[in-house]
Design a protein around this motif. Structure first.
Motif, mmCIF file in Angstrom:
data_model
loop_
_atom_site.group_PDB
_atom_site.id
_atom_site.type_symbol
_atom_site.label_atom_id
_atom_site.label_comp_id
_atom_site.label_asym_id
_atom_site.label_seq_id
_atom_site.Cartn_x
_atom_site.Cartn_y
_atom_site.Cartn_z
ATOM 1 N N LYS A 47 4.834 6.740 4.010
ATOM 2 C CA LYS A 47 6.280 6.801 4.120
ATOM 3 C C LYS A 47 6.677 8.120 4.769
ATOM 4 O O LYS A 47 5.882 9.052 4.882
ATOM 5 C CB LYS A 47 6.917 6.675 2.741
ATOM 6 C CG LYS A 47 6.704 5.319 2.084
ATOM 7 C CD LYS A 47 7.454 5.219 0.773
ATOM 8 C CE LYS A 47 7.241 3.846 0.133
ATOM 9 N NZ LYS A 47 7.989 3.700 -1.132
ATOM 10 N N SER A 48 7.942 8.201 5.163
ATOM 11 C CA SER A 48 8.428 9.432 5.780
ATOM 12 C C SER A 48 8.254 10.616 4.836
ATOM 13 O O SER A 48 8.001 11.746 5.273
ATOM 14 C CB SER A 48 9.896 9.280 6.182
ATOM 15 O OG SER A 48 10.662 8.785 5.101
ATOM 16 N N TYR A 49 8.363 10.360 3.515
ATOM 17 C CA TYR A 49 8.175 11.429 2.538
ATOM 18 C C TYR A 49 6.746 11.987 2.591
ATOM 19 O O TYR A 49 6.531 13.178 2.368
ATOM 20 C CB TYR A 49 8.461 10.911 1.133
ATOM 21 C CG TYR A 49 9.860 10.414 0.913
ATOM 22 C CD1 TYR A 49 10.924 11.316 0.772
ATOM 23 C CD2 TYR A 49 10.144 9.055 0.835
ATOM 24 C CE1 TYR A 49 12.215 10.860 0.558
ATOM 25 C CE2 TYR A 49 11.429 8.595 0.618
ATOM 26 C CZ TYR A 49 12.470 9.500 0.481
ATOM 27 O OH TYR A 49 13.746 9.046 0.276
ATOM 28 N N ARG A 50 5.769 11.117 2.872
ATOM 29 C CA ARG A 50 4.383 11.583 2.943
ATOM 30 C C ARG A 50 4.160 12.442 4.187
ATOM 31 O O ARG A 50 3.457 13.468 4.134
ATOM 32 C CB ARG A 50 3.421 10.392 2.945
ATOM 33 C CG ARG A 50 1.942 10.768 3.056
ATOM 34 C CD ARG A 50 1.501 11.671 1.914
ATOM 35 N NE ARG A 50 0.085 12.028 2.018
ATOM 36 C CZ ARG A 50 -0.402 13.014 2.759
ATOM 37 N NH1 ARG A 50 0.436 13.752 3.494
ATOM 38 N NH2 ARG A 50 -1.688 13.275 2.779
ATOM 39 N N TYR A 51 4.752 12.044 5.298
ATOM 40 C CA TYR A 51 4.668 12.873 6.501
ATOM 41 C C TYR A 51 5.354 14.221 6.263
ATOM 42 O O TYR A 51 4.884 15.266 6.721
ATOM 43 C CB TYR A 51 5.312 12.153 7.686
ATOM 44 C CG TYR A 51 4.480 11.029 8.246
ATOM 45 C CD1 TYR A 51 3.373 11.305 9.048
ATOM 46 C CD2 TYR A 51 4.777 9.696 7.976
ATOM 47 C CE1 TYR A 51 2.593 10.277 9.570
ATOM 48 C CE2 TYR A 51 4.005 8.663 8.488
ATOM 49 C CZ TYR A 51 2.920 8.958 9.283
ATOM 50 O OH TYR A 51 2.138 7.937 9.792
ATOM 51 N N THR A 92 0.825 -1.210 0.000
ATOM 52 C CA THR A 92 0.000 0.000 0.000
ATOM 53 C C THR A 92 0.859 1.260 0.000
ATOM 54 O O THR A 92 0.477 2.284 -0.585
ATOM 55 C CB THR A 92 -0.944 0.017 1.218
ATOM 56 O OG1 THR A 92 -1.606 -1.237 1.326
ATOM 57 C CG2 THR A 92 -1.988 1.109 1.084
ATOM 58 N N ALA A 93 2.036 1.202 0.615
ATOM 59 C CA ALA A 93 2.944 2.349 0.623
ATOM 60 C C ALA A 93 3.349 2.751 -0.788
ATOM 61 O O ALA A 93 3.503 3.942 -1.092
ATOM 62 C CB ALA A 93 4.180 2.032 1.451
ATOM 63 N N SER A 94 3.509 1.766 -1.660
ATOM 64 C CA SER A 94 3.896 2.039 -3.050
ATOM 65 C C SER A 94 2.697 2.154 -3.983
ATOM 66 O O SER A 94 2.848 2.608 -5.123
ATOM 67 C CB SER A 94 4.833 0.942 -3.561
ATOM 68 O OG SER A 94 6.034 0.925 -2.823
ATOM 69 N N ASN A 95 1.530 1.749 -3.499
ATOM 70 C CA ASN A 95 0.308 1.796 -4.307
ATOM 71 C C ASN A 95 -0.851 2.359 -3.479
ATOM 72 O O ASN A 95 -1.880 1.704 -3.295
ATOM 73 C CB ASN A 95 -0.047 0.400 -4.813
ATOM 74 C CG ASN A 95 1.061 -0.225 -5.637
ATOM 75 O OD1 ASN A 95 1.155 -0.008 -6.826
ATOM 76 N ND2 ASN A 95 1.908 -1.006 -4.964
ATOM 77 N N PRO A 96 -0.683 3.567 -2.985
ATOM 78 C CA PRO A 96 -1.705 4.117 -2.090
ATOM 79 C C PRO A 96 -2.950 4.542 -2.861
ATOM 80 O O PRO A 96 -2.895 4.761 -4.077
ATOM 81 C CB PRO A 96 -1.001 5.332 -1.486
ATOM 82 C CG PRO A 96 -0.092 5.795 -2.567
ATOM 83 C CD PRO A 96 0.409 4.533 -3.214
ATOM 84 N N PRO A 97 -4.060 4.684 -2.179
ATOM 85 C CA PRO A 97 -5.273 5.159 -2.848
ATOM 86 C C PRO A 97 -5.127 6.620 -3.257
ATOM 87 O O PRO A 97 -4.530 7.417 -2.537
ATOM 88 C CB PRO A 97 -6.351 4.994 -1.770
ATOM 89 C CG PRO A 97 -5.599 5.052 -0.476
ATOM 90 C CD PRO A 97 -4.272 4.406 -0.751
#
Length: 412
Positions: free
Chosen positions: A357-361, A13-18
């Motif tokens: 991921k940390s990038y999303r935060y 899911t981290a690599s294929n998030p909605p």
């Protein structure tokens, strides 16, 4: 089995998030360079942020830019970096160019009034960092934002890890990252000395940054540093392997170790280990002539890639002693293990999902700052980025490989 299922589900899911619907007034990002880090660092995180749209890309090679844009669904391809930073439809410029190009294009983007998300390390050396982060462009009314993308800092795992340490009692910390041979080729841009390459400028920057945060202070000196260069055609001044020992205030020692050339059997996720001095702790059950001492060790497995896997081990060794002669009476160890993937895991009410991921935060807080929202308060200041480059320069000076050069000299 449940743990294994959760691991695969989280990483898939981290690599294929909605994808989420976008707001009517999104922040539009333009990308300088068709970099491999783009998907993880920005494109995938943007899918789940309603206020972020990836608008355009510019690369030196137009054919490469087209392939990149088609692959990642970027609607606009611009024929030069200059065109992208001048485009009035672009709000933010994301710079994932080679290190040596960061200063020039970050400054150019700021001059055009664009916010800048700048990959780490921010620039080539401390001189550039001073000029960039102290630029008058950042102090005028309505000034754009500039953020060095020290992404791990924004993940709740790092916040939990920091809550387990006591900076006043730290005596030692180490950071280790071992990359298997063959992943980073000798032709990789990381080995281009003219463009500020080297392992310290890449994986080593994580270690230096982590040590500075752990001790809550800047290193006073680099006591030891040993580096090994890569093989030709890479520059002999570009390190492929390093060990360094840094002296921090009050006698504390921090060490970093890293390599691009470990064997696969020796591969481990990046880890941090910290040791505290023994401190007296209160205990009402003690006799009048007894004292209780606690010595703490904390190990963080998975630093840099916390979403893939992380675990923080906190190990407290207790010793009850006789007050008069310090003779040990009783000794035991208590251990605690914790994995963290969202702020909810540490009972903090902040946005986040188990697969972020940390990038999303990081993106969450970057957008919050642009919008003028308080967010969670986590940030990387310009002064922190300057201090980081000073510490990196310190290590390179000690190594004999020399400070990384400016690709194009800053204009004063």
């Amino acid at each position: 089995m449940a743990g294994l299922f959760t691991f695969f589900r989280r990483n898939y899911t981290a690599s294929n998030p909605p994808s989420v619907p976008k707001s009517s007034d999104p922040i539009r990002f333009g990308i300088l360079g068709a970099a491999n880090i783009g998907p993880d660092a920005l494109f995938i995180p943007a899918r789940t942020h309603p206020e972020v749209v990836i608008q355009a890309v510019a690369a030196r090679d137009e054919a490469k830019a087209k392939v990149y844009a088609d692959k990642h669904g970027i609607p606009v391809i611009l024929d030069s970096y200059e065109a992208l930073i001048a485009d009035p439809s672009i709000d933010v410029v994301y710079i994932a160019l080679p290190n040596g190009l960061h200063f020039k294009w970050a400054l150019a983007a700021l001059e055009n009034g664009k916010h800048v998300l700048l990959e780490k390390p921010s620039v080539s050396n401390a001189e550039e960092a001073e000029l960039l982060f102290h630029s008058p462009l950042l102090n005028k009314p309505g000034a754009p934002l500039l953020l060095e993308a020290v992404h791990y800092n924004f993940h709740p795992t790092w916040q939990y890890f920091m809550s387990q340490i006591s900076q006043a009692d730290m005596v030692y910390a180490s950071h280790t990252v071992l990359v298997p041979t063959g992943i980073i080729k000798p032709t990789d841009i990381r080995y281009n000395y003219a463009l500020a390459g080297g392992a310290i400028m890449d994986i080593g920057s994580y270690g230096i940054s982590a040590l500075r945060a752990i001790f809550g202070a800047e290193p006073e000196s680099c006591i030891e540093c040993n580096m090994k260069p890569t093989v030709p055609p890479a520059s002999e001044l570009c390190d492929a392997e390093y060990t360094a020992k840094l002296q921090f205030p009050n006698g504390a020692i921090g060490e970093i170790q890293g390599t691009y050339n470990t064997s696969w059997p020796k591969f481990r996720l990046p880890n941090i280990e910290v040791l505290h001095r023994g401190v007296e702790v209160h205990d009402d059950s003690l006799g009048p002539n007894q004292v209780k001492i606690r010595t703490r060790k904390v190990v963080f497995y998975g630093h840099m890639f916390a979403t893939i896997y992380n675990r923080i081990d906190t190990e407290d060794t207790y010793e009850v002693r006789n007050k008069d002669d310090q003779r040990p009476i009783k000794k035991w160890t208590e251990k605690n293990y914790k994995s963290v993937h969202s702020f909810r895991d540490i009972d903090v009410e902040q946005p986040g999902e188990f697969y972020w991921k940390s990038y999303r935060y990081q993106l969450e807080e970057f957008v919050n700052r642009i919008r003028g929202r308080s967010g969670n308060g986590i940030w990387v200041s310009g002064d922190q980025s300057i201090a980081q480059m000073k510490a990196i320069d310190m290590v390179y000076e000690k190594s004999g490989f020399g400070v990384r050069p400016s690709h194009e000299r800053p204009v004063s």
